[in-house]
Design an enzyme around this catalytic site. Sequence first.
Site, PDB file in Angstrom:
ATOM      1  N   GLY A  75       0.848  -1.198   0.000  1.00 65.39           N
ATOM      2  CA  GLY A  75       0.000   0.000   0.000  1.00 65.39           C
ATOM      3  C   GLY A  75       0.880   1.243   0.000  1.00 65.39           C
ATOM      4  N   THR A  76       1.967   1.179   0.728  1.00 64.46           N
ATOM      5  CA  THR A  76       2.901   2.314   0.804  1.00 64.46           C
ATOM      6  C   THR A  76       3.428   2.651  -0.589  1.00 64.46           C
ATOM      7  OG1 THR A  76       3.560   1.678   3.034  1.00 64.46           O
ATOM      8  CG2 THR A  76       5.105   3.072   1.813  1.00 64.46           C
ATOM      9  N   ASN A 155      -6.981   5.019   9.518  1.00 68.01           N
ATOM     10  CA  ASN A 155      -6.528   3.781  10.139  1.00 68.01           C
ATOM     11  C   ASN A 155      -6.565   3.804  11.665  1.00 68.01           C
ATOM     12  OD1 ASN A 155      -4.483   5.685   9.147  1.00 68.01           O
ATOM     13  ND2 ASN A 155      -3.039   4.472  10.320  1.00 68.01           N
ATOM     14  N   GLN A 183      -7.480   0.835   4.105  1.00 66.53           N
ATOM     15  CA  GLN A 183      -8.325   0.368   5.217  1.00 66.53           C
ATOM     16  C   GLN A 183      -9.744   0.007   4.776  1.00 66.53           C
ATOM     17  OE1 GLN A 183      -7.554  -0.360   8.347  1.00 66.53           O
ATOM     18  NE2 GLN A 183      -5.436   0.335   8.281  1.00 66.53           N
ATOM     19  N   SER A 203      -4.007  -2.665  -0.392  1.00 67.20           N
ATOM     20  CA  SER A 203      -2.922  -3.514   0.110  1.00 67.20           C
ATOM     21  C   SER A 203      -3.452  -4.905   0.436  1.00 67.20           C
ATOM     22  CB  SER A 203      -2.354  -2.851   1.367  1.00 67.20           C
ATOM     23  OG  SER A 203      -1.426  -3.693   1.996  1.00 67.20           O
ATOM     24  N   HIS A 205      -2.410  -7.190   2.850  1.00 68.67           N
ATOM     25  CA  HIS A 205      -2.423  -7.773   4.203  1.00 68.67           C
ATOM     26  C   HIS A 205      -3.492  -7.225   5.129  1.00 68.67           C
ATOM     27  CE1 HIS A 205      -0.134  -4.672   6.654  1.00 68.67           C
ATOM     28  NE2 HIS A 205       0.100  -4.241   5.428  1.00 68.67           N
ATOM     29  N   THR A 241      10.100  -8.093 -11.811  1.00 73.48           N
ATOM     30  CA  THR A 241       9.394  -9.345 -12.087  1.00 73.48           C
ATOM     31  C   THR A 241       8.187  -9.473 -11.160  1.00 73.48           C
ATOM     32  OG1 THR A 241      11.457 -10.345 -12.760  1.00 73.48           O
ATOM     33  CG2 THR A 241       9.664 -11.874 -12.193  1.00 73.48           C
ATOM     34  N   CYS A 329       2.411   1.432  12.196  1.00 73.05           N
ATOM     35  CA  CYS A 329       3.521   2.113  11.537  1.00 73.05           C
ATOM     36  C   CYS A 329       4.067   3.246  12.390  1.00 73.05           C
ATOM     37  CB  CYS A 329       3.042   2.667  10.200  1.00 73.05           C
ATOM     38  SG  CYS A 329       1.871   1.604   9.411  1.00 73.05           S
TER      39      CYS A 329
HETATM   40  N1  PLP Z   1      -2.325   3.472   4.194  1.00 73.87           N
HETATM   41  C1  PLP Z   1      -3.040   3.160   5.290  1.00 73.87           C
HETATM   42  C2  PLP Z   1      -4.281   3.925   5.599  1.00 73.87           C
HETATM   43  C3  PLP Z   1      -2.621   2.129   6.143  1.00 73.87           C
HETATM   44  O1  PLP Z   1      -3.334   1.833   7.226  1.00 73.87           O
HETATM   45  C4  PLP Z   1      -1.436   1.424   5.802  1.00 73.87           C
HETATM   46  C5  PLP Z   1      -0.911   0.382   6.713  1.00 73.87           C
HETATM   47  O2  PLP Z   1      -1.111   0.405   7.915  1.00 73.87           O
HETATM   48  C6  PLP Z   1      -0.748   1.774   4.634  1.00 73.87           C
HETATM   49  C7  PLP Z   1      -1.219   2.811   3.855  1.00 73.87           C
HETATM   50  C8  PLP Z   1       0.487   1.061   4.206  1.00 73.87           C
HETATM   51  O3  PLP Z   1       0.177  -0.183   3.619  1.00 73.87           O
HETATM   52  P1  PLP Z   1       1.305  -1.316   3.545  1.00 73.87           P
HETATM   53  O4  PLP Z   1       1.467  -1.836   4.941  1.00 73.87           O
HETATM   54  O5  PLP Z   1       0.777  -2.340   2.600  1.00 73.87           O
HETATM   55  O6  PLP Z   1       2.535  -0.655   3.046  1.00 73.87           O
END
Ligand code: PLP
Length: 390
Positions: A75-76, A155, A183, A203, A205, A241, A329
């Site tokens: 997601g990042t 989040n 989220q 994302s 996970h 890849t 995070c």
């Molecule tokens: N954006 C939000 C709102 C999130 O809650 C998170 C992860 O906690 C992310 C981005 C980042 O996603 P990833 O953990 O897949 O990098």
Amino acid sequence: MNKNLKYIYFDHSATTPVLPEVVKEINDCFTTYYGNASEPHSPGQKAKEILEHSREVIGKSLGAKPKEIVFTGSGTESDNLAIIGVAEAYEKKGNHVITSEIEHPAVHMPLRKLVRRGFNVTYIPVDKFGMVDPWDVKKSITNKTILVTIMHANNIVGTIQPIDEIGKILKEHNIIFHTDAVQTFSNIKTDVNKLNVDLLSLSGHKIYGPKGVGALYIRKGTRIMPQILGGGHERGIRSGTENIPGIAGLAKAAELGQKNLPDKILKVTKMRDYLINSLLNKIDEVKFNGHPTERLSGNCNFSFKYIEGESIVLKLDIAGIAASSGSACSSSSLKPSHTLVAMGLSNQEAYGSLRITLGVENTKEEIDYFLEVIPEIISDLRKISPLYKK
Ligand code: PLP
């Protein structure tokens, strides 16, 4: 540790367990369908088939075309690609970006990088519920605005933003709109056309899928400058890849996530409201954080006076329950959550926050056990708090 229940997981906004069907899909890709999707031979073409099927599944779950989906490593990465990629592609048109004060660092950090490069960023405040006012976005638009990035749901407190309304305004002004739906994807409906967005990050996970895989929806016609350069994978937008096991796992999780979604939302919402109301009845001097209704079905967030969320989390862990005092995070930093501070909470209230995020596999029995242990945990911690005078 509770005697009758196994360890209880109440931290689904940090990450989710991986569903057995998803694990099977991933394993099959590691052991049987291990080809490189760029190769013309049979194993390569089988991998390519899985890749394109996964793109179709993700596209369908967003109301998008498969070609509008680019797979990423998280997601990042999706957020970074959307923000820096659009800024670089439209730099000649303007250098102004609008965002909210409560975004994830995956949005705030690339924006800081843009500021160092000469961009201007406007940070929209939120109200006491953590809600952005679309009118504030409208007021902030200038003739230099090229991009607005506002998260679909937060989040920390789970507040769901009026993305569709903001999108309508931005469409009228011909401004590109990105939303971080990490989220919300698979937790509520995320149709890119109903939301009026041009880019959307997700994302694996957070949806009972694997870590280290994500995707970015890019509406046809939106220009984006690639950030990872190499062999031209993902139509040149994201080289490297393709992670076929991760992508297939993400698609399987998304497919399962869409099944009976309204029923799952209802079940989790009922458990959430039961937990919130029961806890507020049992414990004094607790503040409930976030929006009462416009919030993610599994999110409960409280501030306990006189004590620290971190201590509550450690005590809950000993009692056999995983919860969070902030986002995974940022809870390693000593700063209070910027989301709670933006909502007007004092530093003390922000430090005293506890986030419980429920998933569909949680039960009322687990919540009852939590409600049984939490009063004693709070009372023990308050007894040793220098701030507590009673
Ligand atoms: N954006 C939000 C709102 C999130 O809650 C998170 C992860 O906690 C992310 C981005 C980042 O996603 P990833 O953990 O897949 O990098």
